[in-house]
Design a protein around this motif. Structure first.
Motif, PDB file in Angstrom:
ATOM      1  N   GLU A 179       2.362   1.685  -3.379  1.00  0.00           N
ATOM      2  CA  GLU A 179       1.395   2.204  -4.345  1.00  0.00           C
ATOM      3  C   GLU A 179       1.117   3.682  -4.085  1.00  0.00           C
ATOM      4  O   GLU A 179       0.995   4.487  -5.030  1.00  0.00           O
ATOM      5  CB  GLU A 179       0.103   1.395  -4.280  1.00  0.00           C
ATOM      6  CG  GLU A 179       0.232   0.016  -4.876  1.00  0.00           C
ATOM      7  CD  GLU A 179      -1.028  -0.834  -4.698  1.00  0.00           C
ATOM      8  OE1 GLU A 179      -2.071  -0.289  -4.287  1.00  0.00           O
ATOM      9  OE2 GLU A 179      -0.942  -2.043  -4.974  1.00  0.00           O
ATOM     10  N   GLN A 180       1.015   4.058  -2.820  1.00  0.00           N
ATOM     11  CA  GLN A 180       0.786   5.473  -2.493  1.00  0.00           C
ATOM     12  C   GLN A 180       1.975   6.331  -2.922  1.00  0.00           C
ATOM     13  O   GLN A 180       1.803   7.447  -3.434  1.00  0.00           O
ATOM     14  CB  GLN A 180       0.526   5.634  -0.999  1.00  0.00           C
ATOM     15  CG  GLN A 180      -0.825   5.135  -0.549  1.00  0.00           C
ATOM     16  CD  GLN A 180      -1.012   5.232   0.962  1.00  0.00           C
ATOM     17  OE1 GLN A 180      -0.099   5.655   1.678  1.00  0.00           O
ATOM     18  NE2 GLN A 180      -2.202   4.845   1.426  1.00  0.00           N
TER      19      GLN A 180
ATOM     20  N   ASN B 111       0.829  -1.214   0.000  1.00  0.00           N
ATOM     21  CA  ASN B 111       0.000   0.000   0.000  1.00  0.00           C
ATOM     22  C   ASN B 111       0.860   1.259   0.000  1.00  0.00           C
ATOM     23  O   ASN B 111       0.579   2.218  -0.720  1.00  0.00           O
ATOM     24  CB  ASN B 111      -0.933   0.013   1.213  1.00  0.00           C
ATOM     25  CG  ASN B 111      -2.067  -0.976   1.079  1.00  0.00           C
ATOM     26  OD1 ASN B 111      -2.405  -1.384  -0.016  1.00  0.00           O
ATOM     27  ND2 ASN B 111      -2.652  -1.361   2.207  1.00  0.00           N
ATOM     28  N   GLU B 112       1.899   1.261   0.866  1.00  0.00           N
ATOM     29  CA  GLU B 112       2.796   2.415   0.924  1.00  0.00           C
ATOM     30  C   GLU B 112       3.497   2.617  -0.422  1.00  0.00           C
ATOM     31  O   GLU B 112       3.668   3.753  -0.876  1.00  0.00           O
ATOM     32  CB  GLU B 112       3.838   2.225   2.039  1.00  0.00           C
ATOM     33  CG  GLU B 112       3.284   2.275   3.440  1.00  0.00           C
ATOM     34  CD  GLU B 112       2.785   3.653   3.828  1.00  0.00           C
ATOM     35  OE1 GLU B 112       3.369   4.662   3.379  1.00  0.00           O
ATOM     36  OE2 GLU B 112       1.794   3.721   4.570  1.00  0.00           O
TER      37      GLU B 112
ATOM     38  N   GLN C 191       1.838   6.680  -6.644  1.00  0.00           N
ATOM     39  CA  GLN C 191       0.798   7.631  -7.020  1.00  0.00           C
ATOM     40  C   GLN C 191       1.248   9.054  -6.715  1.00  0.00           C
ATOM     41  O   GLN C 191       1.029   9.986  -7.505  1.00  0.00           O
ATOM     42  CB  GLN C 191      -0.506   7.312  -6.285  1.00  0.00           C
ATOM     43  CG  GLN C 191      -1.200   6.078  -6.811  1.00  0.00           C
ATOM     44  CD  GLN C 191      -2.442   5.722  -5.979  1.00  0.00           C
ATOM     45  OE1 GLN C 191      -2.745   6.403  -5.001  1.00  0.00           O
ATOM     46  NE2 GLN C 191      -3.119   4.672  -6.397  1.00  0.00           N
ATOM     47  N   ALA C 192       1.892   9.239  -5.561  1.00  0.00           N
ATOM     48  CA  ALA C 192       2.376  10.571  -5.215  1.00  0.00           C
ATOM     49  C   ALA C 192       3.449  11.016  -6.204  1.00  0.00           C
ATOM     50  O   ALA C 192       3.479  12.182  -6.635  1.00  0.00           O
ATOM     51  CB  ALA C 192       2.923  10.571  -3.787  1.00  0.00           C
TER      52      ALA C 192
END
Length: 175
Positions: free
Chosen positions: A129-130, A126-127, A133-134
């Motif tokens: 992917e975040q 998740n981190e 995305q960032a």
């Protein structure tokens, strides 16, 4: 009369035994025996018989007590053996339960560790992917910013290199 006296005494030269005296003593002895039999012999024999019965009863009671004691000792030994066997069984059951509990604890710890590991991997994903995305959002905004700056002025190669370096410095400071 002398012959009668001679007849009545035997061995007068030695001190003389008189037959009449002997008969009288014999009669008194027999009377004494009859009295002893009637008054002394019966009670003495009754007392001896009672004593014999008492001793026989005591021997029987002692024999019964000994037999009961032997039986009690045997019962106590049997109970002790049973208690020892039960104690051994309880110990073995406790050991088995301890081993089983140990295996359960180890298994649950492994399952918990696996769950924590999977959760950590999911959190990492998740981190990641975040972060992607960032980063994509920053790249997009940088691209828009660069495009807008390029549109605002036409630049030569030297200005373009300077512009890129400045922009990289700005992005580094924002982080």
């Amino acid at each position: 009369m002398h012959s009668y006296i001679d007849f009545m005494s035997v061995g007068a030269a030695v001190g003389g035994l008189r037959v009449g005296d002997m008969l009288v003593q014999l009669i008194f002895f027999l009377i004494l025996l009859a009295l002893l039999k009637k008054f002394a012999w019966g009670p003495v024999m009754n007392m001896m018989e009672k004593r014999e019965n008492y001793v026989a009863n005591e021997i029987d009671a002692a024999e019964k007590s000994r037999a009961e004691a032997e039986k009690a000792a045997k019962d106590a030994a049997d109970q002790l053996n049973n208690v020892r066997q039960e104690a051994q069984k309880i110990i073995e059951d406790a050991k088995t339960a301890g081993v089983r509990q140990e295996q359960d604890i180890i298994e649950s710890a492994r399952a918990e560790a696996e769950r924590i590991k999977e959760q950590a991997q999911a959190d990492i994903q998740n981190e990641k992917e975040q972060a992607i995305q960032a980063l994509q959002a920053q790249v997009a905004s940088l691209s828009v910013l660069v495009a807008s700056k390029v549109i605002e002025k036409e630049i030569n190669e030297q200005d373009q290199a300077e512009f890129i370096n400045d922009y990289i410095k700005e992005v580094g400071e924002e982080r």
